[in-house]
Design a protein around this motif. Structure first.
Motif, PDB file in Angstrom:
ATOM      1  N   TYR A  75       0.804  -1.331   0.067  1.00  0.00           N
ATOM      2  CA  TYR A  75       0.132  -0.060  -0.049  1.00  0.00           C
ATOM      3  C   TYR A  75       0.867   1.176  -0.022  1.00  0.00           C
ATOM      4  CZ  TYR A  75      -3.906   2.860   2.027  1.00  0.00           C
ATOM      5  OH  TYR A  75      -4.655   3.759   2.162  1.00  0.00           O
ATOM      6  N   LYS A 125      -2.217  -1.335  -3.838  1.00  0.00           N
ATOM      7  CA  LYS A 125      -3.485  -0.181  -3.730  1.00  0.00           C
ATOM      8  C   LYS A 125      -2.506   0.978  -3.370  1.00  0.00           C
ATOM      9  CE  LYS A 125      -6.324   1.282   0.027  1.00  0.00           C
ATOM     10  NZ  LYS A 125      -7.134   0.842   1.128  1.00  0.00           N
ATOM     11  N   LYS A 219     -16.081   6.561   3.009  1.00  0.00           N
ATOM     12  CA  LYS A 219     -15.439   6.750   4.539  1.00  0.00           C
ATOM     13  C   LYS A 219     -15.431   8.119   4.860  1.00  0.00           C
ATOM     14  CE  LYS A 219     -12.667   2.527   4.083  1.00  0.00           C
ATOM     15  NZ  LYS A 219     -11.464   1.880   4.216  1.00  0.00           N
ATOM     16  N   ARG A 248     -15.418   7.315  10.283  1.00  0.00           N
ATOM     17  CA  ARG A 248     -14.399   6.624  11.421  1.00  0.00           C
ATOM     18  C   ARG A 248     -13.765   8.009  12.280  1.00  0.00           C
ATOM     19  NH1 ARG A 248     -10.049   4.089   7.288  1.00  0.00           N
ATOM     20  NH2 ARG A 248     -10.033   6.263   6.514  1.00  0.00           N
ATOM     21  N   ARG A 321       2.035  -0.067   4.993  1.00  0.00           N
ATOM     22  CA  ARG A 321       1.963   1.363   4.265  1.00  0.00           C
ATOM     23  C   ARG A 321       3.364   1.849   3.995  1.00  0.00           C
ATOM     24  NH1 ARG A 321      -3.194   3.373   6.073  1.00  0.00           N
ATOM     25  NH2 ARG A 321      -4.435   1.451   6.152  1.00  0.00           N
TER      26      ARG A 321
HETATM   27  N1  GTP Z   1      -0.719   5.631  12.624  1.00  0.00           N
HETATM   28  C1  GTP Z   1      -0.927   5.617  11.439  1.00  0.00           C
HETATM   29  N2  GTP Z   1      -2.107   6.214  11.016  1.00  0.00           N
HETATM   30  C2  GTP Z   1      -2.587   6.510   9.546  1.00  0.00           C
HETATM   31  C3  GTP Z   1      -1.643   5.397   8.629  1.00  0.00           C
HETATM   32  N3  GTP Z   1      -2.230   5.430   7.575  1.00  0.00           N
HETATM   33  C4  GTP Z   1      -3.341   6.382   7.620  1.00  0.00           C
HETATM   34  N4  GTP Z   1      -3.491   6.731   8.995  1.00  0.00           N
HETATM   35  C5  GTP Z   1      -4.214   7.768   9.487  1.00  0.00           C
HETATM   36  O1  GTP Z   1      -5.531   7.085   9.506  1.00  0.00           O
HETATM   37  C6  GTP Z   1      -6.415   8.485   9.334  1.00  0.00           C
HETATM   38  C7  GTP Z   1      -7.263   8.341   8.057  1.00  0.00           C
HETATM   39  O2  GTP Z   1      -6.370   8.189   6.859  1.00  0.00           O
HETATM   40  P1  GTP Z   1      -6.848   7.818   5.366  1.00  0.00           P
HETATM   41  O3  GTP Z   1      -6.107   8.825   4.373  1.00  0.00           O
HETATM   42  O4  GTP Z   1      -8.429   8.043   5.436  1.00  0.00           O
HETATM   43  O5  GTP Z   1      -6.184   6.437   5.068  1.00  0.00           O
HETATM   44  P2  GTP Z   1      -6.583   4.918   5.728  1.00  0.00           P
HETATM   45  O6  GTP Z   1      -7.288   4.791   6.996  1.00  0.00           O
HETATM   46  O7  GTP Z   1      -5.454   4.358   5.352  1.00  0.00           O
HETATM   47  O8  GTP Z   1      -7.623   4.588   4.651  1.00  0.00           O
HETATM   48  P3  GTP Z   1      -8.172   2.999   4.128  1.00  0.00           P
HETATM   49  O9  GTP Z   1      -7.106   2.843   2.996  1.00  0.00           O
HETATM   50  O10 GTP Z   1      -9.298   3.184   3.798  1.00  0.00           O
HETATM   51  O11 GTP Z   1      -7.753   1.873   5.237  1.00  0.00           O
HETATM   52  C8  GTP Z   1      -5.570   9.742   9.394  1.00  0.00           C
HETATM   53  O12 GTP Z   1      -5.499  10.241  10.376  1.00  0.00           O
HETATM   54  C9  GTP Z   1      -4.337   8.948   8.931  1.00  0.00           C
HETATM   55  O13 GTP Z   1      -3.142   9.764   9.277  1.00  0.00           O
HETATM   56  C10 GTP Z   1      -0.565   4.621   9.073  1.00  0.00           C
HETATM   57  O14 GTP Z   1      -0.114   3.832   8.353  1.00  0.00           O
HETATM   58  N5  GTP Z   1      -0.282   4.761  10.215  1.00  0.00           N
END
Ligand code: GTP
Ligand code: SAM
Ligand code: SF4
Ligand code: SF4
Length: 389
Positions: A75, A125, A219, A248, A321
């Motif tokens: 990812y 992804k 989301k 969320r 990630r």
């Molecule tokens: N600690 C941490 N927080 C993360 C990470 N990736 C995303 N976040 C946090 O999760 C929150 C939502 O981020 P989004 O950009 O929506 O991404 P995501 O949660 O990865 O979304 P999905 O791909 O749908 O799972 C934000 O506050 C991001 O900073 C990570 O790898 N580590």
């Protein structure tokens, strides 16, 4: 010669993301299913009947994307810009941020070249973020070219929704398959206070537009801060009753310049308690090990509710990630201060193998977990607006 846009879009409509019967976007379902059982060539039940998923196979995950704890990094989050049309207090320092001069930012071609390198090494992804990704002028072309990378299954975006509604039909045609929209309050005056800009109605319109276009779930990211919006948690949950959205709640995280303080953090346990007391039939959903969110359904609700608990219950053990920043720096952990430039070697003319070596070495240096919120708060990092979440 570049392939003709309408040809690519037609191909995508008939082969990858859309149910040809009614145009419903099925790629979120495909992606979730493939994450869970690891197969693509099987039948999936969707809202538009049963569909044979014939998406291209993922590339095998190469050693360069495997860290020393055995985590596979499939990812990639790409920050497209350091600029934004909002100024959220938890993200953008009050005094603003230093902006990298334009020539020092990754161009479309550089983004695609680097993304291709990651995808050919096993990334399935990509999430586009920022700053605000929708304000980049070439956003449609970026989506189009990335969504056609062989082996990529999901092209996602996190956006503040301010200018999304009008752009979304075209972005969907260009292959944008998953959408996260940020919204921290349902009260327009509070929105203006928190983001230092107007625009609440436009974000609501974008959420509706995304639902109308078949994004499911949309989301909705809500950073919860004590004394600001913790009194709105149940109102946000209420939105999920009739809408296919996933609200969320995100624990407030420390970044440079955002005046983080543990007292402003509303812990997961407290948020869960608030929701559990108001809504009966709250049930935990089995989460995929790489999920950032702890997911719940509520009896009778179309949508779902989740918590992103980076501070009080981190999820680093399942981390998959990596991050490419708008200035071409590569970051293996959101809270890890170390970065390595991919842009400099790329511009000096190195070949893909040399770039892969740099990526692989950085991935191997990735720590098992972040250092804990109190240490993170003391360690210099970038402002969040530079990192992109
Ligand atoms: N600690 C941490 N927080 C993360 C990470 N990736 C995303 N976040 C946090 O999760 C929150 C939502 O981020 P989004 O950009 O929506 O991404 P995501 O949660 O990865 O979304 P999905 O791909 O749908 O799972 C934000 O506050 C991001 O900073 C990570 O790898 N580590
Ligand atoms: C940095 S923004 C970039 C994308 C886009 N501009 C947006 O706001 O959706 C990505 C995500 O990080 C979240 N975020 C920003 N600062 C945060 C913080 N201090 N703690 C937790 N989440 C944060 C935002 O709410 C958003 O959902
Ligand atoms: S959270 Fe997103 S919208 Fe808000 S300032 Fe940061 S980048 Fe901009
Ligand atoms: S804090 Fe770092 S290791 Fe933990 S989940 Fe986030 S990016 Fe991964």
């Amino acid at each position: 010669m570049r392939p003709c846009i309408s040809k690519i879009v037609r191909w995508r409509h008939s082969h990858r993301n859309f149910c040809s019967a009614n145009g419903t976007n099925i790629s979120p379902i495909l992606h979730k299913s493939s994450q869970i059982d690891g197969t693509m060539s099987k039948m999936y039940a969707t809202s538009c009947d049963t569909v044979l998923a014939d998406a291209p196979k993922a590339n095998p995950v190469s050693d360069i994307l495997t860290d020393s704890f055995g985590r596979l990094h499939t990812y990639l989050r790409i920050s497209l810009t350091e600029r934004c049309n909002l100024r959220c207090m938890y993200c953008m320092p009050a005094e603003g941020v230093d902006l990298t001069p334009n020539p020092q930012l990754l161009s479309l071609n550089e983004i695609v070249r680097l993304a291709n390198l990651f995808v050919s090494s096993g990334v399935t992804k990509i999430r586009l973020t920022g700053g605000e990704p929708t304000i980049r002028r070439d956003i449609e072309e970026i989506c189009l070219q990335l969504s056609n990378l062989s082996g990529l299954k999901t092209l996602a975006m996190t956006t503040n929704g301010i200018v999304l509604a009008n752009k979304l039909p075209r972005l969907r045609e260009c292959g944008l398959s998953l959408l996260n929209i940020s919204l921290d309050t349902l009260v327009p005056a509070k929105f203006e206070f928190m983001t230092r800009r107007k625009g609440h109605e436009r974000v609501m319109k974008s959420i509706d537009a995304a639902i109308q276009l078949g994004y499911n779930p949309v989301k909705v990211n809500c950073v919860v801060m004590r004394g600001f919006n913790d009194d709105e948690i149940c109102d946000f949950v209420e939105l999920t009753r009739e809408r296919p959205i996933n609200v969320r709640f995100i624990e407030f995280m420390p970044f440079d310049g955002n005046v983080w303080n543990v007292k402003k953090l509303v812990p997961y346990s407290e948020m869960l308690d608030i929701v559990g007391k108001k809504f009966t039939g709250l049930q935990r959903i089995q989460d995929h090990p790489t999920e950032t969110a702890k997911n719940f359904r509520i009896d009778g609700h179309q949508g779902t509710v989740s918590f992103i608990t980076s501070m009080t219950e981190h999820f680093c053990a399942g981390c998959n990630r990596l991050r490419l920043l708008a200035d071409g720096n590569f970051k293996v952990c959101l809270f890890g201060p170390s970065e390595v430039s991919l842009k400099d070697p790329l511009r000096s003319g190195v070949d893909d193998n040399e770039l892969k070596e740099i990526i692989g070495a950085a991935v191997k240096r990735k720590k098992a977990a972040h250092a804990g919120m109190l240490d993170i708060a003391k360690t210099p990092n970038r402002p969040m607006i530079h990192i992109g979440g």
